[in-house]
Design a protein around this motif. Structure first.
Motif, PDB file in Angstrom:
ATOM      1  N   THR A  74      -9.972 -11.251  -9.730  1.00  0.00           N
ATOM      2  CA  THR A  74      -9.550 -11.781  -8.436  1.00  0.00           C
ATOM      3  C   THR A  74      -9.069 -13.214  -8.580  1.00  0.00           C
ATOM      4  O   THR A  74      -9.281 -13.866  -9.620  1.00  0.00           O
ATOM      5  CB  THR A  74     -10.719 -11.722  -7.433  1.00  0.00           C
ATOM      6  OG1 THR A  74     -10.266 -12.152  -6.156  1.00  0.00           O
ATOM      7  CG2 THR A  74     -11.863 -12.625  -7.880  1.00  0.00           C
ATOM      8  N   GLU A  75      -8.437 -13.706  -7.548  1.00  0.00           N
ATOM      9  CA  GLU A  75      -7.976 -15.097  -7.536  1.00  0.00           C
ATOM     10  C   GLU A  75      -9.077 -15.981  -6.952  1.00  0.00           C
ATOM     11  O   GLU A  75      -9.594 -15.706  -5.879  1.00  0.00           O
ATOM     12  CB  GLU A  75      -6.706 -15.244  -6.694  1.00  0.00           C
ATOM     13  CG  GLU A  75      -6.207 -16.696  -6.623  1.00  0.00           C
ATOM     14  CD  GLU A  75      -4.971 -16.863  -5.756  1.00  0.00           C
ATOM     15  OE1 GLU A  75      -4.959 -17.809  -4.934  1.00  0.00           O
ATOM     16  OE2 GLU A  75      -4.033 -16.048  -5.888  1.00  0.00           O
ATOM     17  N   SER A 125     -10.768  -7.410  -0.003  1.00  0.00           N
ATOM     18  CA  SER A 125     -10.603  -6.531  -1.166  1.00  0.00           C
ATOM     19  C   SER A 125     -11.699  -6.761  -2.201  1.00  0.00           C
ATOM     20  O   SER A 125     -12.175  -5.814  -2.834  1.00  0.00           O
ATOM     21  CB  SER A 125      -9.226  -6.760  -1.804  1.00  0.00           C
ATOM     22  OG  SER A 125      -8.193  -6.425  -0.903  1.00  0.00           O
ATOM     23  N   VAL A 126     -12.111  -8.009  -2.358  1.00  0.00           N
ATOM     24  CA  VAL A 126     -13.171  -8.315  -3.317  1.00  0.00           C
ATOM     25  C   VAL A 126     -14.487  -7.724  -2.832  1.00  0.00           C
ATOM     26  O   VAL A 126     -15.266  -7.148  -3.606  1.00  0.00           O
ATOM     27  CB  VAL A 126     -13.301  -9.833  -3.520  1.00  0.00           C
ATOM     28  CG1 VAL A 126     -14.370 -10.147  -4.563  1.00  0.00           C
ATOM     29  CG2 VAL A 126     -11.960 -10.416  -3.928  1.00  0.00           C
ATOM     30  N   ASN A 157      -7.289 -10.250  -1.946  1.00  0.00           N
ATOM     31  CA  ASN A 157      -7.877 -10.241  -3.291  1.00  0.00           C
ATOM     32  C   ASN A 157      -8.075 -11.683  -3.751  1.00  0.00           C
ATOM     33  O   ASN A 157      -7.420 -12.166  -4.672  1.00  0.00           O
ATOM     34  CB  ASN A 157      -6.989  -9.470  -4.263  1.00  0.00           C
ATOM     35  CG  ASN A 157      -7.574  -9.416  -5.661  1.00  0.00           C
ATOM     36  OD1 ASN A 157      -8.783  -9.614  -5.848  1.00  0.00           O
ATOM     37  ND2 ASN A 157      -6.737  -9.173  -6.657  1.00  0.00           N
ATOM     38  N   ARG A 158      -8.991 -12.385  -3.114  1.00  0.00           N
ATOM     39  CA  ARG A 158      -9.288 -13.775  -3.465  1.00  0.00           C
ATOM     40  C   ARG A 158     -10.675 -14.149  -2.953  1.00  0.00           C
ATOM     41  O   ARG A 158     -11.207 -13.522  -2.031  1.00  0.00           O
ATOM     42  CB  ARG A 158      -8.239 -14.736  -2.910  1.00  0.00           C
ATOM     43  CG  ARG A 158      -8.339 -14.991  -1.421  1.00  0.00           C
ATOM     44  CD  ARG A 158      -7.344 -16.047  -0.972  1.00  0.00           C
ATOM     45  NE  ARG A 158      -5.975 -15.558  -1.135  1.00  0.00           N
ATOM     46  CZ  ARG A 158      -4.965 -16.320  -1.546  1.00  0.00           C
ATOM     47  NH1 ARG A 158      -5.184 -17.600  -1.822  1.00  0.00           N
ATOM     48  NH2 ARG A 158      -3.748 -15.838  -1.672  1.00  0.00           N
TER      49      ARG A 158
END
Length: 668
Positions: A388-389, A428-429, A472-473
């Motif tokens: 992930t970011e 998303s994470v 996604n972060r």
């Protein structure tokens, strides 16, 4: 009407064909004759004598080259097309050697045709057609098409059609020529019965035995009348006059010449019953379409593809535009962005320090300035790993990026100053690391093998630029990110939020001047996020327009296809057009018929195209492509299809309406 005034009077009628580049041929050479109401006249002559041309002139299907044609004392030689159509519709009934029935229509529908153009109500004309056919012995053949009838039956249908509007004058052109002797006798018996009932009968024949049954015989040879004598009244016929409605003599029905002129003007200018005529035109058009299914399908294809393409292309364009515009709210419409960058491709990017960020905060109209450190690392919880970011941000993150917390809370200044190991997870994470847990708050995840406590969940954002998953972060305090994760205090970029967006340009200039004063070189890039994204939106609009134009071209091709097919249809159905004109159709009736066919093709094609476009859009939605259907685009595409039918159907319809009745009837 006074008996001194003949029903039909020809004075020195001449008819020539050709001229110009082709030799002129004179077919009728100064014919003069008079016919009174109620007469049964046979015009006899060999082939090429001019008798058929004479019949066309008598029935107002053709015009003389010179001379006078008086109908009930009125000179009709110079009348307009609609006035002549009125005469054919109200005064004449045609019985042709070749029957001239429309092959796609039933016996009843063929008989009803003159009444359609006379404006008779549906129920009334159907009842009259059925009554006529029953009296002519065809009560069990009402719904049979001409191909399902014998020659004698077809000729009886033709006679019933001639009587539909009263049949004051029956023009029979070789009515027994294509029949066997028995059927010929039956037809002649019918004509005699009609004469007895008061109808004026004009019989064109080359058979002297047939002509002998008339009460008067006119012989034509080489375009001239060479004999005119009264024939003896015919004997008893096999069919009595009771098989038809006995009508008064044509003279009494037509009235005086003045009444005839008034009726003609009223009839030729009368407006048709719109909905009734339109319904009949649609019925006939649908019949033609269903009979020629394959050709109709090919014609529809261009319209279907064009309409579906317009709907899908604009929906895709609108979906892309929505994604772009959503980024404005995601990254802030009140933001400036500052990032390190070389002044040219030969220079290395500079660095933006936290002191630079602090100086920017002091500029008037700057509400907040947030540095951002970013990079991709593996996040781990239990035995689950997810790349992930990681974003190092300050407490200004919710304000500058317009990104709220869905659950839990954001970290505070104390967490930032103490380099606290706390984290907020993107949607998303959270789904990847905690698929079975509703609330991961308080749990610890490993970021770059360093434990961080989950204190909140970020609100869901969805896809961003380039369809990147913005959820996604994870975000952590900037101080923690710079010391524990990235090992650098220099941000990747800085989000600058303005107090008053109207002063965007002035504030951007002030930030630029500050950075130049501090760096002495343009090793940074400053851009307005809203302007950048709006530029992308404009590019998306341009692309949507281009895609829309491509779709419109498809629609244009479909329209050209309609015109080609309609021109072919007019050529194939030229005789049908002549039949309709002979039964009283005006030019606007013919135009309406063929224009309705073109519009009906467009209507069906447009409807199928809309359904197909929606289905394709549904498939794209399932495939994850952003789609926004527009009601205006759907209606516009459908309307364009209808407009294409109107525009491209007009020329063939006009060509059909302007055909010469005689030429049309003679076509194969």
């Amino acid at each position: 009407m006074s008996e001194a005034i003949p029903l039909i009077e020809l004075r020195a009628i001449r008819k020539c064909y050709g001229g110009g580049d082709t030799p002129e041929v004179e077919v009728l050479r100064g014919i003069s004759l008079s016919i009174h109401a109620g007469e049964f006249v046979a015009i006899v002559g060999a082939s090429g004598s001019g008798k058929s041309t004479l019949m066309n002139l008598l029935g107002c299907l053709d015009r003389p080259t010179s001379g006078e044609y008086l109908f009930a004392g009125l000179d009709v030689a110079g009348l307009g097309a609609d006035a002549l159509a009125w005469l054919r519709r109200e005064a004449f009934g045609f019985v042709f050697q070749g029957y001239h029935l429309i092959p796609t229509e039933s016996a009843r529908e063929n008989v009803e045709m003159p009444a359609i153009y006379a404006g008779l109500p549906d129920a009334e004309r159907a009842a009259r057609a059925i009554s006529l056919l029953q009296r002519l012995g065809l009560g069990d053949r009402l719904d049979h098409r001409p191909s399902q009838l014998s020659g004698g039956q077809q000729q009886r249908v033709s006679i019933a059609r001639a009587l539909m509007n009263g049949g004051r004058i029956i023009l029979a052109d070789e009515p027994t020529g294509a029949l066997d002797s028995r059927s010929g006798e039956e037809v002649m018996a019918l004509l005699n019965a009609l004469a007895d009932a008061g109808h004026t009968i004009l019989l064109i024949t080359h058979d002297r035995e047939v002509a002998a049954q008339a009460r008067r015989i006119i012989e034509v040879r080489d375009g001239q009348v060479v004999a005119d004598s009264q024939a003896a009244a015919s004997g008893e016929t096999s069919v009595s006059a009771s098989i038809v409605n006995a009508t008064p003599a044509a003279a009494s029905l037509l009235g005086s010449p003045q009444q005839l002129v008034a009726a003609m003007q009223q009839g030729s200018s009368a407006r048709p019953v719109f909905w009734s005529d339109l319904r009949e035109a649609c019925r006939a058009a649908w019949r033609v379409m269903t009979i020629n299914r394959f050709r109709t399908a090919l014609t529809l294809l261009g319209i279907v593809i064009g309409v579906a393409a317009v709907i899908v292309m604009l929906a895709v364009g609108n979906g892309a535009k929505r994604n772009i515009l959503s980024q404005i709210s995601m990254f802030g419409s009140k933001n400036l962005y500052l990032e390190p960058q070389g002044e040219s491709a030969l220079q290395n990017g500079g660095r933006i320090s936290l002191d630079d960020v602090a100086a920017v905060r002091e500029i008037p109209n700057v509400l907040a300035a947030m540095p951002y450190l970013e990079g991709f690392y593996t996040a781990r919880y239990d035995n689950r790993d997810f790349r992930t970011e990681i974003g190092g941000v300050t407490v200004e993150f919710p304000l500058t990026i317009n990104w709220n917390v869905a659950r839990g809370s954001f970290f505070n200044t104390t967490d930032e100053n103490s380099m606290a190991k706390v984290v907020l997870l993107g949607t998303s994470v959270k789904k990847a690391l905690f698929p079975d847990e509703v609330d991961p708050l308080g749990k610890y995840v490993l970021l770059n093998n360093i434990p961080f406590q989950v204190i909140g969940l970020l609100a869901e954002k969805g896809a961003g630029r380039g369809q990147q998953d913005e959820d996604n972060r994870v975000v952590i305090p900037y101080s923690t990110a710079s010391s524990q994760i990235f090992g650098s205090p220099y941000p990747n970029w800085v989000a600058i939020t303005l107090d008053d967006p109207a002063l965007m340009h002035e504030t951007e200039q002030a930030v630029d001047q500050l950075m130049m004063a501090r760096h002495h070189i343009k090793d940074y890039r400053l851009f307005n996020a809203a302007s950048f994204i709006k530029g992308q939106a404009k590019a998306s609009d341009t692309m949507s327009l281009l895609l829309g134009l491509i779709a419109v071209v498809s629609l244009l091709v479909g329209g050209i296809g309609i015109m080609n097919i309609m021109l072919m249809t007019v050529r194939e159905r030229t005789r049908e057009i002549g039949i309709r004109m002979a039964t009283g159709a005006r030019q606007r009736d013919i135009m309406r018929q063929f224009l309705t066919e073109a519009m009906l093709v467009s209507l069906v094609g447009g409807a199928v195209g809309v359904v197909l476009g929606l289905l394709i859009g549904g498939v794209l939605v399932v495939a994850g492509v952003p789609i926004i259907f527009s009601i205006s685009a759907i209606l516009g595409a459908f309307g364009s299809a209808m407009l294409a039918g109107l525009i491209f159907g007009y020329t063939p319809a006009k060509k059909a309406a302007q055909l010469d009745p005689v030429v049309a009837l003679a076509s194969e």
